[in-house]
Design an enzyme around this catalytic site. Structure first.
Site, PDB file in Angstrom:
ATOM      1  N   HIS A   1       0.817  -1.216   0.000  1.00 14.73           N
ATOM      2  CA  HIS A   1       0.000   0.000   0.000  1.00 14.73           C
ATOM      3  C   HIS A   1       0.851   1.266   0.000  1.00 14.73           C
ATOM      4  O   HIS A   1       0.417   2.306  -0.478  1.00 14.73           O
ATOM      5  CB  HIS A   1      -0.958  -0.001   1.200  1.00 14.73           C
ATOM      6  N   GLY A   2       2.032   1.210   0.559  1.00 14.05           N
ATOM      7  CA  GLY A   2       2.919   2.370   0.604  1.00 14.05           C
ATOM      8  C   GLY A   2       4.154   2.046   1.427  1.00 14.05           C
ATOM      9  O   GLY A   2       4.157   1.104   2.209  1.00 14.05           O
TER      10      GLY A   2
END
Length: 165
Positions: free
Chosen positions: A84-85
């Protein structure tokens, strides 16, 4: 997502349904299958299964399958957070979901041993168990989203305000 689904349909491939009422999930494992089924299945096939298999074959973890399960779940959800990051907040998001899954799996194993697998499954289907389970899952996943939408410093400030006595 719609473009990918449309192109896949033209080619005869139907991807798994994502975002299938995730906030009505009964537990965190069910939540991940509902919120992002395609990512969950990929993580299961390419991160969890190989890691868990290797952990079970490891001389140190062979006799402790629950520890092997916990380490594999934590690593898998850490990868999910990184997917996601790459900020520290996304790592915490992934690790928090890993903790949730470890607790869920451990609870399930303990209750299945205590009550028997079939009786535990029957008990889990009662509305008096399902409703609190859905509410608990909703609240836990909502708390984790604080780390998903805010940077780590702000997220910790939110938690500080939420849980300050």
């Amino acid at each position: 997502c719609d473009v990918v689904i449309g192109v896949g349909s033209l080619m005869g491939v139907r991807p798994p349904e994502n975002f299938d009422l995730p906030f009505l999930a009964r537990n965190v494992a069910d939540y991940w299958l509902r919120v992002h089924r395609s990512l969950t299945l990929w993580l299961t096939d390419y991160v969890f299964n190989p890691t868990y298999g290797a952990a079970l074959r490891s001389p140190r973890l062979r006799g402790t399958p629950l520890l092997a399960l916990a380490l594999s779940l934590m690593l898998t959800m850490l990868v999910s957070g990184l997917w996601h990051g790459t900020t520290s907040a996304f790592l915490v998001f992934g690790l928090l979901h890993g903790v949730y899954l470890v607790i869920h799996r451990s609870y399930g194993q303990v209750m299945a041993r205590r009550m028997g697998r079939k009786e535990f499954a029957r008990w889990s289907e009662r509305w008096s168990v399902r409703v609190p389970a859905v509410l608990l899952t909703f609240n836990l996943t909502s708390l984790a989203y604080v780390f998903f939408v805010l940077d780590l410093e702000r997220a910790l400030q939110v938690f500080g305000r939420l849980f300050a006595g």
